[in-house]
Design an enzyme around this catalytic site. Structure first.
Site: not given
Length: 231
Positions: A80, A198
C-alpha cells in the site's frame, strides 16, 4: 510502515514455509510509522518522506553488514503506502536488492490524488496543486525515478482489479516502466487478482494464494531447489 501506522511483534504462521527453507524475515520500523510517536510519524511525511526510504535502506545494509544475508538473496517488500518505500529503495539503490515485492503499492504518487481515494490522502502526502506538495510528491514518486538501461532486481508487483485505495493502474504502469527500463535480465512480473481489492476484504484462500505466489517467486529467484523451472 507509513502514515502513522505502528507494526507490533506478532507470530505469522503463514511464513513458516519460508523460514523452514532458510529464510529470515525482518521488519524495518522506518520514520513515517507510528512506533515512536507523532514526531517519528512527522519525520517521514511530505517533504521528509525521503527519511522513510533512507531508514529502509539502512536496515537493508545492516542485514548485509551483519551477515544475515547478502544482496543476491535480499528482498524488500512494501504494501500500500509502503509502495513508496520499496519503490524508492529499488530506484535509488537497485544494486542493494536481489528482489522486491510491491504489494498493492503506491508507485505513482504524483497522480495518486486523482484516484477515488486520493483526496482523503492529501493531509498525509500532500497535493500537486501546492509548490511544496508537488516537490514532496515528485520526490516520493517511484515511477518518475525509474531510469532506462538500469540493472533493476527481480520485482513482483501485485494488485486487485477492485482495489478502492490504490488503483490497479498504478501497479500496471510501474510494471511496464520497469520492464522497459531494466537491463539486468531479471523478471518484472505483475500479479492481478480479478476477484480482489486492496486485500483487507480478501478471503483466507485469496490471501494464502497470494502469499504462496510471492514466496514461490522469491524462492525461485533465490535458487532454492524445488522452486526452479523444469528443464
Amino acid at each position: 510502515m507509513l502514515a502513522g501506522i505502528a507494526q507490533h511483534p506478532t507470530f505469522r504462521p503463514t511464513w513458516l514455509a519460508f523460514l523452514e527453507r532458510g529464510g529470515i524475515f525482518a521488519v524495518a520500523h522506518v520514520r513515517g510509522g507510528g512506533e515512536y510517536g507523532e514526531d517519528w510519524h512527522n519525520a517521514g511525511r511530505k517533504l521528509t518522506k525521503q527519511h522513510t526510504i533512507d531508514d529502509f535502506l539502512a536496515s537493508a545494509q545492516y542485514l548485509i553488514e551483519n551477515k544475515y544475508t547478502s544482496t543476491p538473496k535480499l528482498a524488500g517488500e512494501g504494501t500500500s503506502a509502503g509502495g513508496v518505500t520499496i519503490g524508492g529503495a529499488i530506484t535509488q539503490r537497485p544494486d542493494l536488492f536481489g528482489a522486491a515485492l510491491v504489494r498493492v503499492g503506491d508507485s505513482d504518487s504524483m497522480r495518486s490524488e486523482l484516484m477515488a481515494s486520493g483526496p482523503a490522502n492529501i493531509p498525509e502526502f500532500g497535493t500537486v496543486r501546492e509548490p511544496d506538495g508537488f516537490k514532496g510528491l515528485y520526490a516520493m514518486d517511484a515511477y518518475q525515478h525509474v531510469k532506462p538501461d538500469t540493472p533493476y532486481p527481480e520485482v513482483l508487483l501485485t494488485t486487485g482489479v477492485n482495489d478502492p485505495r490504490v488503483a490497479p493502474w498504478q501497479a500496471a504502469k510501474m510494471t511496464a516502466r520497469l520492464q522497459a527500463s531494466t537491463n539486468s535480465g531479471k523478471p518484472v512480473l505483475l500479479r492481478v487478482d480479478y476477484d480482489a481489492g486492496h486485500g483487507m476484504g480478501s478471503t483466507k484462500s485469496q490471501r494464502e494464494s497470494e502469499l504462496a505466489d510471492e514466496l514461490a517467486f522469491l524462492l525461485w529467484q533465490f535458487g532454492v531447489p524445488g522452486f526452479q523451472p523444469q528443464k
